[in-house]
Design a protein around this motif. Structure first.
Motif, PDB file in Angstrom:
ATOM      1  N   TYR A 110      -6.167   4.058  -0.869  1.00 35.64           N
ATOM      2  CA  TYR A 110      -7.125   4.007  -1.963  1.00 35.64           C
ATOM      3  C   TYR A 110      -7.839   5.349  -2.135  1.00 35.64           C
ATOM      4  O   TYR A 110      -7.977   5.859  -3.255  1.00 35.64           O
ATOM      5  N   ALA A 111      -8.253   5.928  -1.020  1.00 37.69           N
ATOM      6  CA  ALA A 111      -8.927   7.227  -1.093  1.00 37.69           C
ATOM      7  C   ALA A 111      -7.988   8.276  -1.693  1.00 37.69           C
ATOM      8  O   ALA A 111      -8.372   9.022  -2.602  1.00 37.69           O
ATOM      9  N   THR A 112      -6.739   8.312  -1.221  1.00 35.71           N
ATOM     10  CA  THR A 112      -5.789   9.320  -1.710  1.00 35.71           C
ATOM     11  C   THR A 112      -5.520   9.150  -3.203  1.00 35.71           C
ATOM     12  O   THR A 112      -5.594  10.119  -3.976  1.00 35.71           O
ATOM     13  N   VAL A 113      -5.207   7.912  -3.608  1.00 29.18           N
ATOM     14  CA  VAL A 113      -4.857   7.691  -5.011  1.00 29.18           C
ATOM     15  C   VAL A 113      -6.064   7.952  -5.915  1.00 29.18           C
ATOM     16  O   VAL A 113      -5.919   8.543  -6.993  1.00 29.18           O
ATOM     17  N   SER A 114      -7.259   7.564  -5.456  1.00 25.50           N
ATOM     18  CA  SER A 114      -8.455   7.822  -6.276  1.00 25.50           C
ATOM     19  C   SER A 114      -8.669   9.313  -6.478  1.00 25.50           C
ATOM     20  O   SER A 114      -8.996   9.769  -7.575  1.00 25.50           O
ATOM     21  N   ILE A 115      -8.476  10.083  -5.396  1.00 20.81           N
ATOM     22  CA  ILE A 115      -8.678  11.526  -5.512  1.00 20.81           C
ATOM     23  C   ILE A 115      -7.650  12.123  -6.480  1.00 20.81           C
ATOM     24  O   ILE A 115      -7.991  12.927  -7.347  1.00 20.81           O
ATOM     25  N   LEU A 116      -6.406  11.695  -6.360  1.00 19.23           N
ATOM     26  CA  LEU A 116      -5.362  12.228  -7.247  1.00 19.23           C
ATOM     27  C   LEU A 116      -5.660  11.892  -8.700  1.00 19.23           C
ATOM     28  O   LEU A 116      -5.590  12.738  -9.595  1.00 19.23           O
ATOM     29  N   PHE A 117      -6.002  10.649  -8.942  1.00 22.29           N
ATOM     30  CA  PHE A 117      -6.285  10.175 -10.292  1.00 22.29           C
ATOM     31  C   PHE A 117      -7.449  10.977 -10.894  1.00 22.29           C
ATOM     32  O   PHE A 117      -7.398  11.453 -12.033  1.00 22.29           O
ATOM     33  N   TRP A 118      -8.474  11.136 -10.099  1.00 19.64           N
ATOM     34  CA  TRP A 118      -9.681  11.844 -10.537  1.00 19.64           C
ATOM     35  C   TRP A 118      -9.350  13.307 -10.830  1.00 19.64           C
ATOM     36  O   TRP A 118      -9.730  13.848 -11.864  1.00 19.64           O
ATOM     37  N   TYR A 119      -8.593  13.917  -9.930  1.00 16.26           N
ATOM     38  CA  TYR A 119      -8.350  15.352 -10.086  1.00 16.26           C
ATOM     39  C   TYR A 119      -7.406  15.656 -11.243  1.00 16.26           C
ATOM     40  O   TYR A 119      -7.589  16.645 -11.949  1.00 16.26           O
ATOM     41  N   VAL A 120      -6.414  14.795 -11.443  1.00 16.46           N
ATOM     42  CA  VAL A 120      -5.515  14.992 -12.579  1.00 16.46           C
ATOM     43  C   VAL A 120      -6.324  14.938 -13.873  1.00 16.46           C
ATOM     44  O   VAL A 120      -6.128  15.744 -14.780  1.00 16.46           O
ATOM     45  N   GLY A 121      -7.270  14.010 -13.938  1.00 12.30           N
ATOM     46  CA  GLY A 121      -8.112  13.907 -15.121  1.00 12.30           C
ATOM     47  C   GLY A 121      -9.044  15.090 -15.280  1.00 12.30           C
ATOM     48  O   GLY A 121      -9.417  15.479 -16.385  1.00 12.30           O
ATOM     49  N   LEU A 122      -9.406  15.670 -14.151  1.00 10.39           N
ATOM     50  CA  LEU A 122     -10.394  16.742 -14.156  1.00 10.39           C
ATOM     51  C   LEU A 122      -9.798  18.083 -14.585  1.00 10.39           C
ATOM     52  O   LEU A 122     -10.516  18.952 -15.106  1.00 10.39           O
ATOM     53  N   ILE A 123      -8.505  18.262 -14.384  1.00  6.50           N
ATOM     54  CA  ILE A 123      -7.891  19.576 -14.606  1.00  6.50           C
ATOM     55  C   ILE A 123      -8.116  20.155 -16.015  1.00  6.50           C
ATOM     56  O   ILE A 123      -8.560  21.299 -16.142  1.00  6.50           O
ATOM     57  N   PRO A 124      -7.867  19.382 -17.096  1.00  9.34           N
ATOM     58  CA  PRO A 124      -8.123  19.968 -18.427  1.00  9.34           C
ATOM     59  C   PRO A 124      -9.583  20.367 -18.629  1.00  9.34           C
ATOM     60  O   PRO A 124      -9.870  21.368 -19.284  1.00  9.34           O
ATOM     61  N   ASP A 125     -10.495  19.592 -18.040  1.00 10.54           N
ATOM     62  CA  ASP A 125     -11.916  19.895 -18.215  1.00 10.54           C
ATOM     63  C   ASP A 125     -12.331  21.101 -17.385  1.00 10.54           C
ATOM     64  O   ASP A 125     -13.185  21.892 -17.800  1.00 10.54           O
ATOM     65  N   GLU A 184       0.837  -1.209   0.000  1.00  6.78           N
ATOM     66  CA  GLU A 184       0.000   0.000   0.000  1.00  6.78           C
ATOM     67  C   GLU A 184       0.871   1.258   0.000  1.00  6.78           C
ATOM     68  O   GLU A 184       0.594   2.214  -0.722  1.00  6.78           O
ATOM     69  N   LEU A 185       1.917   1.253   0.817  1.00  6.80           N
ATOM     70  CA  LEU A 185       2.746   2.464   0.878  1.00  6.80           C
ATOM     71  C   LEU A 185       3.577   2.651  -0.383  1.00  6.80           C
ATOM     72  O   LEU A 185       3.893   3.774  -0.764  1.00  6.80           O
ATOM     73  N   THR A 186       3.917   1.535  -1.057  1.00  7.55           N
ATOM     74  CA  THR A 186       4.602   1.665  -2.346  1.00  7.55           C
ATOM     75  C   THR A 186       3.709   2.432  -3.311  1.00  7.55           C
ATOM     76  O   THR A 186       4.136   3.399  -3.952  1.00  7.55           O
ATOM     77  N   VAL A 187       2.457   2.013  -3.389  1.00  3.77           N
ATOM     78  CA  VAL A 187       1.513   2.661  -4.295  1.00  3.77           C
ATOM     79  C   VAL A 187       1.287   4.117  -3.887  1.00  3.77           C
ATOM     80  O   VAL A 187       1.305   5.027  -4.708  1.00  3.77           O
ATOM     81  N   LEU A 188       1.113   4.327  -2.580  1.00  2.00           N
ATOM     82  CA  LEU A 188       0.828   5.679  -2.090  1.00  2.00           C
ATOM     83  C   LEU A 188       1.973   6.636  -2.408  1.00  2.00           C
ATOM     84  O   LEU A 188       1.760   7.712  -2.993  1.00  2.00           O
ATOM     85  N   PHE A 189       3.195   6.252  -2.056  1.00  2.00           N
ATOM     86  CA  PHE A 189       4.348   7.124  -2.293  1.00  2.00           C
ATOM     87  C   PHE A 189       4.514   7.377  -3.784  1.00  2.00           C
ATOM     88  O   PHE A 189       4.764   8.502  -4.218  1.00  2.00           O
ATOM     89  N   SER A 190       4.396   6.310  -4.573  1.00  2.00           N
ATOM     90  CA  SER A 190       4.600   6.435  -6.006  1.00  2.00           C
ATOM     91  C   SER A 190       3.583   7.399  -6.618  1.00  2.00           C
ATOM     92  O   SER A 190       3.940   8.301  -7.377  1.00  2.00           O
ATOM     93  N   ALA A 191       2.315   7.218  -6.262  1.00  2.00           N
ATOM     94  CA  ALA A 191       1.263   8.052  -6.851  1.00  2.00           C
ATOM     95  C   ALA A 191       1.400   9.508  -6.406  1.00  2.00           C
ATOM     96  O   ALA A 191       1.398  10.429  -7.238  1.00  2.00           O
ATOM     97  N   VAL A 192       1.564   9.713  -5.108  1.00  2.00           N
ATOM     98  CA  VAL A 192       1.649  11.086  -4.608  1.00  2.00           C
ATOM     99  C   VAL A 192       2.896  11.766  -5.168  1.00  2.00           C
ATOM    100  O   VAL A 192       2.848  12.894  -5.664  1.00  2.00           O
ATOM    101  N   GLY A 193       4.018  11.053  -5.132  1.00  3.16           N
ATOM    102  CA  GLY A 193       5.265  11.631  -5.631  1.00  3.16           C
ATOM    103  C   GLY A 193       5.168  12.007  -7.092  1.00  3.16           C
ATOM    104  O   GLY A 193       5.566  13.105  -7.507  1.00  3.16           O
TER     105      GLY A 193
END
Lengths: 175, 469
Positions: free
Chosen positions: B170-185, A103-112
């Motif tokens: 999961y919550a953090t990555v979903s928000i990031l993924f969603w927001y990155v996609g949302l920026i151009p729109d 989980e932390l691998t994914v978290l750090f990678s995505a946020v970074g």
């Protein structure tokens, strides 16, 4: 902003015309400032000569950092700082550490990677926006040249280029 | 564009759209005054949100004794709701990440709304463990921070702690993924707005210009995030299932749980996406972007995952019998024929039987049938979690501690209220951001727009004609 730029830009109605225009500009050795499109146009990157993005390298590095942080931290806690037997398992219960390490691998990678993306693209919630034309995010495809240092004859040549490659509008703007 | 789409593919954008029309159609709902139906829906959602707030505060004030949990049933509606919402929160990332890796173009019509739904569902799900802690203000104890109690660390061997990490990641990555996609729109909305609205959208669109290099990085980022989110989405419900599977309770202690939970999560998530999308496309007039072809594709996923879940139910039954272990056998006998037989029946009928109707193409392409089945699936999946949690706990090892559990008005209020919280968030979202990914729809227009596919059909016909001669 420190330096104001004079930009001469042409708007095209279709991405295919734009890609042809970019190729033509490269042929004529014009120095393209940037190309702005409402959506990612495939075939534009090779035409512009852009090298592939190395963003995924950042993803890998941050991911590795996350994995090491998680695994190292759990190891230090359970082996060094406060060893405690849980469910008859060894202190260094590697299989039990796998989920959090992942989980932390994914978290750090995505946020970074997202932070790196915003930083190198210069995107931030500052509220000031330098847009050449409001229709670029709608249905216009823009090819822009920096004409700050150019004299009139060079500008004329660019305008002629826009005319020949099928630009529907030619404008200037100071950014 | 050198398109390679087969002409027999169904169009994913209908109505002979131009790029500009796409912008107009999708931005319109954020630019006009709210409609009457939206206002009514928003009012109801807000009232329910009020119910949620009231019952949550009640719980925290008086303690979770107000839920009538008892000696053996320590998890009731609360954890049922938690797993249900988390499951619903799986479809968004599945659509945007896994379908991106599989290059499924139909994802573009629904990914934005599905991702938003994911984030809201996860936000709602997160409330349940929080209030179940009783002392919600000490919730930060679940994180490993240096404290003055030793420092005393959290238990890294516990699946409940894995869950904390899985869900917050999961919550953090979903928000990031969603927001990155949302920026151009959001930039598209910004460039159409004026005055104060323009100022706000200038902030939230991060100064996006649409530069070629930025688009390249944006695509690269989306792809890698999709690659990361794919195992992540599978891990989250796997870890949720570990909450049960690593315990030694008969009926929970099974290795089938991770895949079965993941399939169930996708199943319920798609059902909720369908429920929302059928309403949204109608109310916001987006039928050209979320077409019957999209709905049919999602119904195929419902059929597949529903059948997988059904097979898992039957496998559990078989394994219980085959194990020769009487406690396991009793657990399953009790599920199907015990005091909560109605929940088991509802689960089987809604999850295994009802989606089988989608073997018929006519049914897959029928909006009304789809809507009804999607509601059935939502109900069925809630019952599934209730069956797993409550029926198992109500029959302990000692018959003397057997009990029955019925929810109190507080618990019912929290559940109904959680729907209010979810719909409030979703209704705000449809007002402030484009519900369909504008840039991505434009990107697929020339390969999947109806006028372009029609052209290609003509071309193929001509080719065949000349070959015959």
């Amino acid at each position: 902003m420190a330096n104001k730029k004079d930009v001469l830009f042409g708007l095209y109605d279709d991405e295919e015309i734009l890609v042809d225009a970019v190729k033509e500009a490269k042929n004529q050795k014009f120095d393209i400032m940037d190309v702005f499109t409402p959506f990612p146009v495939h075939g534009l990157d090779p035409a512009l000569g852009l090298s592939e993005s190395r963003l995924h390298v950042a993803g890998f590095v941050f991911g590795l950092l996350g994995a090491l942080t998680a695994f190292g931290f759990m190891t230090w806690i359970n082996v060094v700082d406060w060893p405690i037997i849980i469910g008859g398992k060894p202190y260094w219960a590697v299989p039990a550490f796998i989920p959090i390490t992942f989980e932390l691998t994914v978290l750090f990678s995505a946020v970074g990677m997202v932070i790196v993306f915003y930083t190198i693209c210069g995107l931030a919630p500052t509220g000031n926006t330098k847009v050449l034309d409001n229709r670029i995010t709608d249905d216009k495809f823009c090819l822009a040249f920096d004409v700050t240092q150019m004299d009139e004859s060079e500008k004329m040549e660019l305008e002629k280029f826009f005319g020949n490659t099928g630009a529907s509008e030619i404008n200037t703007k100071t950014l | 564009m050198g398109s390679i789409t087969s002409p027999i593919r169904e169009p994913l954008v209908t109505g002979n759209k131009t790029y500009h029309q796409i912008t107009e159609d999708i931005c319109a709902p954020t630019e006009r005054a709210p409609s009457l139906s939206w206002t009514i829906a928003f009012t109801i959602a807000n009232v329910l949100l009020g119910v949620f707030t009231f019952t949550s505060v009640w719980t925290v004030y008086f303690g979770i004794g107000t839920w009538d949990l008892n000696r053996t049933v320590g998890w009731g509606w609360d954890i049922t709701n938690f797993v249900w919402w988390i499951g619903i929160g799986h479809a968004g990332t599945l659509i945007s990440a896994i379908l991106l890796l599989f290059r499924q173009k139909w994802r573009t019509g629904v990914n934005r709304a599905a991702e938003a739904m994911t984030i809201f569902a996860v936000a709602v799900a997160g409330q349940f463990p929080l209030i179940h802690m009783g002392r919600a203000w000490l919730a930060f104890f679940i994180f490993p921070y240096p404290n003055t109690r030793g420092p005393l660390w959290v238990n890294f061997n516990s699946p409940l702690l894995w869950d904390v990490f899985a869900i917050s990641t999961y919550a953090t990555v979903s928000i990031l993924f969603w927001y990155v996609g949302l920026i151009p729109d959001l930039a598209t909305v910004r460039d159409r707005a004026s005055g104060f609205r323009k100022k706000i959208y200038s902030f939230v669109s991060f100064g996006w210009t649409g530069s070629a290099k930025h688009w390249q990085r944006w695509e690269s980022l989306s792809l890698v995030l999709a690659g990361l989110a794919t195992p992540l989405v599978l891990s989250v419900h796997t870890i949720v299932s570990f909450d049960f599977a690593t315990s030694v309770i008969p009926g929970w202690h099974t290795t089938i749980f991770p895949p079965y939970f993941v399939a169930g999560a996708i199943f319920s998530g798609f059902a909720m996406v369908l429920t929302l999308m059928i309403i949204t496309r109608h109310v916001l007039n987006l039928k050209d972007y979320i077409t019957i072809a999209h709905i049919e594709s999602m119904n195929k996923v419902i059929l597949l995952t529903g059948t997988m879940v059904g097979i898992a139910y039957l496998t559990e039954m078989f394994v219980a019998w085959y194990s020769g272990y009487i406690y396991e056998q009793f657990a399953f006998y009790n599920r199907a024929l015990g005091p909560y037989w109605f929940a088991y029946f509802a689960m089987m009928a809604c999850n295994l039987i009802s989606p089988q109707i989608f073997w018929w193409k006519k049914m897959r392409r029928n909006i009304y049938v789809t809507f009804i089945i999607s509601i059935f699936v939502n109900i069925g999946m809630w019952y599934e979690r209730f069956v797993i949690i409550a029926t198992t706990l109500a029959r302990d090892f000692l018959p003397s501690s057997w009990s029955l559990y019925t929810p109190t008005w507080v618990e019912v209020g929290i559940f109904v209220g959680s729907l209010g919280m979810f719909f409030t968030l979703f209704l705000v979202f449809v007002r402030v951001a484009p519900v369909v990914a504008i840039a991505e729809i434009k990107h697929i227009l020339k390969t999947s727009g109806d006028q372009y596919l029609e052209e290609k059909k003509e071309y193929v016909k001509k080719q065949q004609f000349t070959e015959k001669e």
